[in-house]
Design an enzyme around this catalytic site. Structure first.
Site, PDB file in Angstrom:
ATOM      1  N   CYS A  46      94.370  37.507  72.285  1.00 39.52           N
ATOM      2  CA  CYS A  46      93.775  38.777  71.841  1.00 39.52           C
ATOM      3  C   CYS A  46      94.264  39.136  70.438  1.00 39.52           C
ATOM      4  CB  CYS A  46      94.099  39.893  72.817  1.00 39.52           C
ATOM      5  SG  CYS A  46      93.380  41.488  72.324  1.00 39.52           S
ATOM      6  N   ASP A  99      75.194  47.745  84.822  1.00 34.45           N
ATOM      7  CA  ASP A  99      76.405  48.424  84.356  1.00 34.45           C
ATOM      8  C   ASP A  99      76.178  49.687  83.536  1.00 34.45           C
ATOM      9  OD1 ASP A  99      75.696  47.488  81.875  1.00 34.45           O
ATOM     10  OD2 ASP A  99      77.540  46.360  81.523  1.00 34.45           O
TER      11      ASP A  99
END
Length: 396
Positions: free
Chosen positions: A219, A155
């Protein structure tokens, strides 16, 4: 093998160790067996055109500025949106995954306020190095067996791994925007091998999130404006890792004791339960990084920081940014004994650290003590950002 930029390696052909090329289906089956031997938990093959609608979503993400200061994401976006721009010779994209699921619930550590929570993936050796070695070994095997050119990506390269992994059947991109696997849950490192071989494709993964919104609801900073959409500027992983400046006041309390990254949206995913049975510790965490004491971390100078985080991805943020994070956690610890650590760091060489120390003290000491410290510090403080922190911070 010729090394390219970080995250990329290229093997060129045609050269064969085998006298006879394997048929495509046979080659793919052998590739899967070899991948399993190297420790990969899943593998799939997709087409270079498989990015599909994800390219448009990525463009919307950039246009909204949701990538924050991650300018590398916005650099040459066409390379991410079409793998053939990255390498015109690619005919098949092989996606691979390694399960890094924890053996303990990472959410439990959030209750231990005097200890720092480091994201699960960063508690061991840098996964870029771990996965890259495996990918290169597998790529060498594929090159030797097929004779066709290959490239290896992790990545750090311009590859949209998650939509490609979904297209290759490894799972689906969940509402938290990360890949979810029916067999391995949300804990997956991904890597890619681009090949000039034309290999049989796998069926794309099907979205199985259903009505579940657990990742959205947990979250702490409301970083998901909608399911499947992330505003990185509100994400604790971004704020504690990519963000180079002070952490915005509006997010400091929500960060809690998370000092590097955040696992909440991954840890709460109900599909993780299928990854529990038979799990092996393939990517072991270091004991000293599982639940380090904030008081110990606050005393790290640059040399000690580098020693503690040798071979760890945490090392890349540098000592000053890391201590900034530790000080935010100290301010959230509700333990006044930690005020001594914050007060000591008021004299740190880094303005970033000094500013965070101001906020931490504001949460741990009373008004009178804070004002006395401010009177002394402001007389000697040359950095306007730190001076502004003293003036704007409200004592808890």
């Amino acid at each position: 093998m010729a090394g390219g930029r970080a995250g990329v390696a290229h093997l060129r052909g045609p050269r064969l160790l085998n006298e006879t090329r394997l048929a495509a289906a046979e080659l793919k089956a052998a590739l899967g067996r070899e991948a399993a031997t190297l420790g990969f938990d899943c593998i799939g093959v997709t087409d270079p055109e498989a990015i599909g609608r994800a390219a448009g979503y990525f463009r919307e993400f950039l246009d909204a500025g949701a990538h924050g200061d991650m300018d590398w994401l916005a650099a040459q976006p066409e390379r991410r949106m079409d793998p053939r721009v990255l390498w015109p010779g690619v005919r098949s994209i092989i996606m691979l995954g390694v399960n890094y699921g924890p053996t303990e619930d990472p959410l439990a550590l959030l209750e231990e306020r005097t200890r720092g929570a480091i994201s699960v993936y960063a508690q061991g050796d840098d996964y870029h190095d771990v996965i890259k070695k495996r990918l290169k070994t597998l790529a060498r095997w594929l090159f030797a067996t097929s004779g066709e050119d290959v490239k290896v990506f992790i990545d750090t390269a311009a590859v949209m791994e998650k939509p490609l992994a979904q297209a290759a059947g490894l799972g689906w991109q969940g509402k938290h925007t990360n890949l979810v696997s029916r067999d391995l849950g949300s804990w997956l490192f991904l890597g890619a091998i681009f090949s000039a071989s034309d290999l049989p494709r796998d069926e794309a993964g099907t979205d199985r999130c259903g009505s579940c919104n657990a990742c959205q609801e947990i979250c702490p900073t409301a970083a998901f404006p909608a399911p499947y959409k992330l505003d990185a500027r509100r994400c604790i992983s971004y704020l504690t890792i990519e963000n180079k400046g002070p952490i915005p006041h509006e997010f400091r309390k929500s960060i809690g004791n998370r000092i590097y990254g955040c696992d909440d949206c991954l840890a709460v995913c109900p599909w993780n339960k299928f990854a529990q049975a038979g799990r092996e510790a393939k990517l072991a965490a270091r004991d000293e990084l599982r639940a380090p004491a904030l008081s110990d971390l606050a005393r790290l100078n640059d040399a000690a920081f580098r020693a503690l985080f040798s071979k760890s991805p945490v090392k890349r943020v540098g000592r000053d940014r890391f201590i900034r994070n530790v000080l935010i956690a100290i301010g959230n610890a509700e333990d006044t004994s930690l005020a001594v650590e914050a007060e000591r760091l008021l004299d740190d060489a880094s303005p970033l650290v000094r500013g965070a120390a101001v906020w931490a003290l504001s949460q741990l000491v009373g008004r009178e003590r804070f004002d006395a410290l401010a009177a002394t510090a402001l007389g000697a403080e040359a950095d306007e950002g730190v001076r502004a922190e003293w003036r704007s911070t409200t004592v808890a």
